[in-house]
Scaffold this motif. Structure first.
Motif, short mmCIF file in Angstrom:
data_model
loop_
_atom_site.label_atom_id
_atom_site.label_comp_id
_atom_site.label_asym_id
_atom_site.label_seq_id
_atom_site.Cartn_x
_atom_site.Cartn_y
_atom_site.Cartn_z
N LEU A 1 33.94 -20.99 -19.21
CA LEU A 1 33.08 -20.07 -18.49
C LEU A 1 33.83 -18.82 -18.05
O LEU A 1 33.32 -17.70 -18.17
N LEU A 2 35.05 -19.01 -17.55
CA LEU A 2 35.81 -17.88 -17.04
C LEU A 2 36.19 -16.90 -18.15
O LEU A 2 36.03 -15.69 -17.99
N ILE A 3 36.69 -17.41 -19.26
CA ILE A 3 37.15 -16.51 -20.32
C ILE A 3 35.98 -15.71 -20.88
O ILE A 3 36.11 -14.51 -21.17
N CYS A 4 34.81 -16.33 -21.05
CA CYS A 4 33.65 -15.61 -21.57
C CYS A 4 33.09 -14.62 -20.54
O CYS A 4 32.69 -13.51 -20.90
N THR A 5 33.08 -15.03 -19.27
CA THR A 5 32.58 -14.14 -18.23
C THR A 5 33.47 -12.91 -18.06
O THR A 5 32.98 -11.78 -17.97
N VAL A 6 34.79 -13.14 -18.04
CA VAL A 6 35.73 -12.03 -17.90
C VAL A 6 35.61 -11.08 -19.09
O VAL A 6 35.59 -9.85 -18.92
N TRP A 7 35.53 -11.63 -20.31
CA TRP A 7 35.42 -10.78 -21.49
C TRP A 7 34.13 -9.96 -21.43
O TRP A 7 34.12 -8.77 -21.76
#
Length: 216
Positions: A91-97
């Motif tokens: 979730l974090l990597i996709c949200t940050v990207w």
């Protein structure tokens, strides 16, 4: 000619997208466990990125959900981590990207890019920003896998993506005014992305070498 160039660039940019995701996994979780299931899931993710980038028909919600699900599946196959850790990471990597892409697009729109070059410039700069962020995180993270490198080397490496963004910003501005430079801008953006990725791999190699010297 332009259509073929677009397809070729998407083939390589999708591959670079996978390499950036893999780099973040290595930063937080160390080396991956290589197995057939992992290779198959990486391949499925690659096809998903190609379809979503070339067709541009999938809604943003479906794109985000697909990225989160596939990254979770890959992390399950290649890393021995808890379900909670894999969910949070995906979730974090996709949200940050996604946030990085939104910020880059808003900035480029404010600067004055037209719709013809906005997507190409945004894709390039967002990938550079994510690469740069991965290096900063790997340098600052508490549980480091490798030894520190001298600050002079670290800041010298960070200058490369910053310079690349500056150069490509002006190249895309030129291409927006003179359409004959569109092919050049696409080629230059791909080459600079590859160079930046290699530079960050060199950074990891320097860190591993520093660890070996410390052990010796």
């Amino acid at each position: 000619m332009t259509e073929y160039l677009t397809i070729i660039s998407e083939l390589f940019l999708s591959l670079l997208h996978l390499l950036i995701i893999r780099k973040y996994m290595n930063v937080f979780w160390g080396s991956e466990i290589r197995n057939l299931k992992g290779y198959i899931e990486w391949g499925v993710y690659y096809v998903f990125l190609l379809v979503s980038n070339i067709s541009s028909m999938l809604p943003p919600q479906l794109l985000l959900a697909g990225n989160v699900l596939l990254i979770f599946m890959i992390s399950s196959a290649t890393r021995k981590r808890s379900i909670k850790q894999r969910c949070i990471f995906s979730l974090l990597i996709c949200t940050v990207w996604m946030l990085v892409e939104v910020i880059v697009m808003m900035t480029l729109t404010f600067v004055g890019f037209d719709s013809r070059t906005l997507q190409d410039a945004g894709s390039f700069i967002s990938k550079i920003c994510m690469l740069l962020l991965s290096v900063i995180i790997s340098h600052c993270i508490k549980n480091k896998h490798y030894s520190e490198i001298p600050l002079l080397y670290f800041f010298s490496i960070l200058l490369i993506p910053v310079s690349s963004i500056y150069v490509m910003h002006h190249i895309f501005l030129i291409a927006a005014t003179h359409s004959e430079y569109m092919i050049f801008s696409a080629t230059a953006s791909f080459l600079l992305l590859v160079v930046n990725y290699i530079i960050f791999e060199v950074y990891d190699w320097i860190s591993r070498n520093a660890e070996l010297r410390e052990q010796n």
